[in-house]
Design a protein around this motif. Sequence first.
Motif, short mmCIF file in Angstrom:
data_model
loop_
_atom_site.label_atom_id
_atom_site.label_comp_id
_atom_site.label_asym_id
_atom_site.label_seq_id
_atom_site.Cartn_x
_atom_site.Cartn_y
_atom_site.Cartn_z
N ALA A 118 25.50 -73.53 49.94
CA ALA A 118 26.47 -73.20 48.90
C ALA A 118 27.50 -72.20 49.41
CB ALA A 118 25.75 -72.64 47.68
N GLY A 119 28.74 -72.42 49.08
CA GLY A 119 29.82 -71.55 49.50
C GLY A 119 30.44 -71.92 50.83
N HIS A 124 36.09 -71.48 59.29
CA HIS A 124 35.39 -70.19 59.24
C HIS A 124 36.04 -69.27 58.21
CE1 HIS A 124 32.61 -70.13 62.83
NE2 HIS A 124 33.21 -71.31 62.94
N GLY A 125 35.27 -68.29 57.76
CA GLY A 125 35.73 -67.40 56.71
C GLY A 125 35.33 -67.97 55.37
N PRO A 129 28.58 -67.70 55.53
CA PRO A 129 28.56 -67.59 56.99
C PRO A 129 28.13 -68.89 57.68
CG PRO A 129 26.57 -66.63 56.09
CD PRO A 129 27.41 -67.05 54.91
N PHE A 130 28.12 -69.99 56.92
CA PHE A 130 27.66 -71.27 57.47
C PHE A 130 28.73 -72.34 57.32
CE2 PHE A 130 23.87 -68.97 56.10
CZ PHE A 130 23.08 -69.01 57.25
N PRO A 131 29.87 -72.20 58.02
CA PRO A 131 30.89 -73.25 57.97
C PRO A 131 30.38 -74.52 58.64
CG PRO A 131 31.42 -71.67 59.67
CD PRO A 131 30.25 -71.10 58.92
N LEU A 132 31.20 -75.55 58.59
CA LEU A 132 30.75 -76.87 59.04
C LEU A 132 30.28 -76.88 60.49
CD1 LEU A 132 30.31 -79.85 58.46
CD2 LEU A 132 32.75 -80.24 58.94
N ALA A 184 39.51 -73.49 47.45
CA ALA A 184 39.27 -72.42 46.49
C ALA A 184 39.53 -71.05 47.11
CB ALA A 184 37.84 -72.49 45.96
N PHE A 185 39.06 -70.84 48.32
CA PHE A 185 39.27 -69.56 48.99
C PHE A 185 40.75 -69.34 49.26
CE2 PHE A 185 39.24 -66.55 52.55
CZ PHE A 185 38.37 -65.59 52.07
N GLY A 186 41.44 -70.41 49.61
CA GLY A 186 42.87 -70.31 49.83
C GLY A 186 43.62 -69.93 48.57
N PHE A 187 43.25 -70.56 47.45
CA PHE A 187 43.91 -70.24 46.18
C PHE A 187 43.73 -68.77 45.81
CE2 PHE A 187 43.01 -74.89 44.83
CZ PHE A 187 44.16 -75.31 45.47
N GLN A 188 42.54 -68.23 46.11
CA GLN A 188 42.23 -66.86 45.72
C GLN A 188 42.79 -65.81 46.66
OE1 GLN A 188 37.98 -66.60 45.21
NE2 GLN A 188 37.99 -67.67 43.26
N ASN A 189 43.06 -66.19 47.89
CA ASN A 189 43.44 -65.19 48.89
C ASN A 189 44.79 -65.43 49.54
OD1 ASN A 189 40.81 -63.42 49.35
ND2 ASN A 189 40.14 -65.55 49.11
N SER A 190 45.48 -66.47 49.14
CA SER A 190 46.83 -66.72 49.64
C SER A 190 47.58 -67.48 48.56
CB SER A 190 46.79 -67.52 50.95
OG SER A 190 46.22 -68.80 50.75
N THR A 191 48.72 -68.00 48.88
CA THR A 191 49.48 -68.77 47.90
C THR A 191 49.05 -70.23 47.91
OG1 THR A 191 51.25 -69.39 49.43
CG2 THR A 191 51.44 -67.24 48.32
N ILE A 192 49.42 -70.92 46.86
CA ILE A 192 49.12 -72.34 46.79
C ILE A 192 49.84 -73.09 47.90
CG2 ILE A 192 49.48 -74.43 45.40
CD1 ILE A 192 48.87 -72.73 42.92
#
Length: 388
Positions: A118-119, A124-125, A129-132, A184-192
Amino acid sequence: MSFNKLIWVIYFLGFVVDERIGGGIGHDNVVNPDLKRFKFPALYNFGDSNSDTGGRSAAIADVPLTNAETFFGVPSGRFCDGRLIIDFIAEKLGLPYLSAYLDSIGTNFRHGANFAIAGSSIRHGGYSPFPLDIQIAQFLRFKSQTAALYKNCSNKMTIQSNLPRPEDFSNALYMFDIGQNDLAFGFQNSTIAETQASIPKMINKFAAAVNKLYNAAGARNFWVHNTGPIGCIPFNKKYYRSKPDKLDMNGCVEVLNRVAREFNKQLKEKVLQLGKDLPGAAFTFVDVYSVKYSLVSDAKKLGFEDPFECCSSGNFGNTVDCGNKTIVNGTVYVNPCPNPSRLISWDSLHYTEAANMFVANIILNASLGPQSLNSKGLPQFHDPKQLI
């Protein structure tokens, strides 16, 4: 309305969704595989919470105890009240539910393993801590350790009861359900706009993972889910309630869904290219987005309540008015809803078992089905019209 009574609706909706997406990759490629008769000896899955069967619970922290109340009855490590889509796929294959690779208690990997956490994201990021590529590395170690045990252990019967046979790896089915957390992480930490611009990097990382499985593990059979309509998740809609102009006709956040559709477009193009570049490989691309969006848009017709209501806010705080809340000494306690089978969202981010069952029924049984991009290496699919 029970799901037994929904079968005819599911078949009908299959045609509706297929028409909406223009037949996907091509009308002649829309097929319905009878997975159980394919006799895949094992299933290996890579992904996030949409298909995590206990990885995050084993590695980081238990999921809320209220989860699993509908089906398992005991904590199952799933972000759901019951089964996930991958559980229904395992049932269709005639395989046991997948054990999480990181779980050391009561696991059995004879017919595969689940590396989803999950998550997790493709890049990475983010939230885990378990990316693909870490999940792929874990799988490759699992494969090599299994081969070493078969080579060096004298008691083959003991090994065979818990581990796959070395020859099973090339004949197994390799599944992917990942990418939502990258967006989701992009939406929360950068622009669309920045998130959308980063999609090619996500897709290239995904392709690298597939190539590694193909070259280093002999994987040949791939099943790829695209990402769902992230703008229809209650957690995300909350932040746009005061901006109705940002919502589409079904109440979903259109700008977020637009980025999800762009991700899916590029993912499909990459999977098509992989099918051409990797001899002997077979890819099945599953348009989960269209199925989930139709579930939300036709929720009440299908016997569900408001698609933006949910049962429990889980570990996500009080970001969504979700379930029945009780405040004791300033602490908010969430009581799960009495009938989750009437709701689509379980905890504002994840689907209920009833919703997962609906999606699984369509992609496994209805005419929309998965789309075969390359028939090499897979048994022939029968004509979906035979199902009607």
